[in-house]
Design a protein around this motif. Sequence first.
Motif, PDB file in Angstrom:
ATOM      1  N   UNK A   1      48.337  46.189  50.960  1.00 47.40           N
ATOM      2  CA  UNK A   1      46.944  45.197  50.681  1.00 47.40           C
ATOM      3  C   UNK A   1      45.474  45.611  50.083  1.00 47.40           C
ATOM      4  N   UNK A   2      45.176  44.555  50.540  1.00 44.48           N
ATOM      5  CA  UNK A   2      43.765  44.732  49.147  1.00 44.48           C
ATOM      6  C   UNK A   2      42.936  45.802  50.177  1.00 44.48           C
ATOM      7  N   UNK A   3      42.356  46.582  49.040  1.00 40.46           N
ATOM      8  CA  UNK A   3      41.214  47.806  49.215  1.00 40.46           C
ATOM      9  C   UNK A   3      40.296  47.011  49.747  1.00 40.46           C
ATOM     10  N   UNK A   4      39.727  47.411  50.710  1.00 36.81           N
ATOM     11  CA  UNK A   4      38.194  47.090  51.061  1.00 36.81           C
ATOM     12  C   UNK A   4      37.208  46.610  49.849  1.00 36.81           C
ATOM     13  N   UNK A   5      36.996  47.551  49.101  1.00 38.50           N
ATOM     14  CA  UNK A   5      36.247  47.387  47.918  1.00 38.50           C
ATOM     15  C   UNK A   5      36.395  45.265  47.843  1.00 38.50           C
ATOM     16  N   UNK A   6      37.287  45.401  47.225  1.00 46.95           N
ATOM     17  CA  UNK A   6      37.586  44.028  46.625  1.00 46.95           C
ATOM     18  C   UNK A   6      37.809  42.954  47.917  1.00 46.95           C
ATOM     19  N   UNK A   7      38.089  43.479  48.900  1.00 47.59           N
ATOM     20  CA  UNK A   7      38.189  42.600  50.138  1.00 47.59           C
ATOM     21  C   UNK A   7      36.687  42.145  50.469  1.00 47.59           C
ATOM     22  N   UNK A   8      35.692  43.290  50.597  1.00 44.03           N
ATOM     23  CA  UNK A   8      34.107  42.771  50.778  1.00 44.03           C
ATOM     24  C   UNK A   8      33.371  42.491  50.120  1.00 44.03           C
ATOM     25  N   UNK A   9      33.601  42.619  48.445  1.00 44.94           N
ATOM     26  CA  UNK A   9      33.258  41.673  47.348  1.00 44.94           C
ATOM     27  C   UNK A   9      33.156  40.732  47.353  1.00 44.94           C
ATOM     28  N   UNK A  10      34.950  40.205  47.688  1.00 47.51           N
ATOM     29  CA  UNK A  10      34.543  38.313  47.166  1.00 47.51           C
ATOM     30  C   UNK A  10      34.134  37.361  48.911  1.00 47.51           C
ATOM     31  N   UNK A  11      34.725  38.329  50.285  1.00 48.73           N
ATOM     32  CA  UNK A  11      34.032  37.929  51.004  1.00 48.73           C
ATOM     33  C   UNK A  11      32.236  37.865  50.986  1.00 48.73           C
TER      34      UNK A  11
END
Length: 190
Positions: free
Chosen positions: A86-96
């Motif tokens: 799935x999506x790595x935390x760095x990418x998802x956190x940035x989008x969020x």
Amino acid sequence: MTTKILIMPGSLRAGSFNISLAQAINKVLTEMGAETTMISLGDYPLPIVDEDLNREKGTPENAVKLARLFAAHDALFIVSPEYNSSIPPLVKNTIDWITLVRSDVKPLSGLTAALGGATNGILGTTRMLPHLRAVLVGLGVLVISQQVTINQAASAFGEDGMPSNERQLAMLHDACKALMEIAVPGRARG
């Protein structure tokens, strides 16, 4: 009018295959006439999304900077590794965090995006990309169908920094070409 494209590698690791892929994408898009900006998320450190923190201290300045950067481009190319399919935390956190920036400008809504990823595994990042696509589409991003996946990435890039496998190189060119054709130049909102 020149198309402005933001390239965002979703990895900070030294020797990252995804940074190598992002550099190859940057090269191809520039050759196609795009005005590119390639960023490192390491330059925009963010805490883990926390609604209490956001309410008490406000949205972090780096989230605001990133939202403005996204809004100032016509298109986005995210190049991300895959963590546990799935999506790595760095990418998802940035989008969020970007979605929590309070503004009249919605930096993701209406943006055109392409996706890609590199991994040393056999499947490339094919299990993660549908998850990332679903998140972005849910936020109003037009995600093109063409994507680039690089598997066995430790040996995938030639001396010129480009994928040495013809099929992977063709995928890279196809994704860049489609992004250039579909993104609307001058549509930058910031």
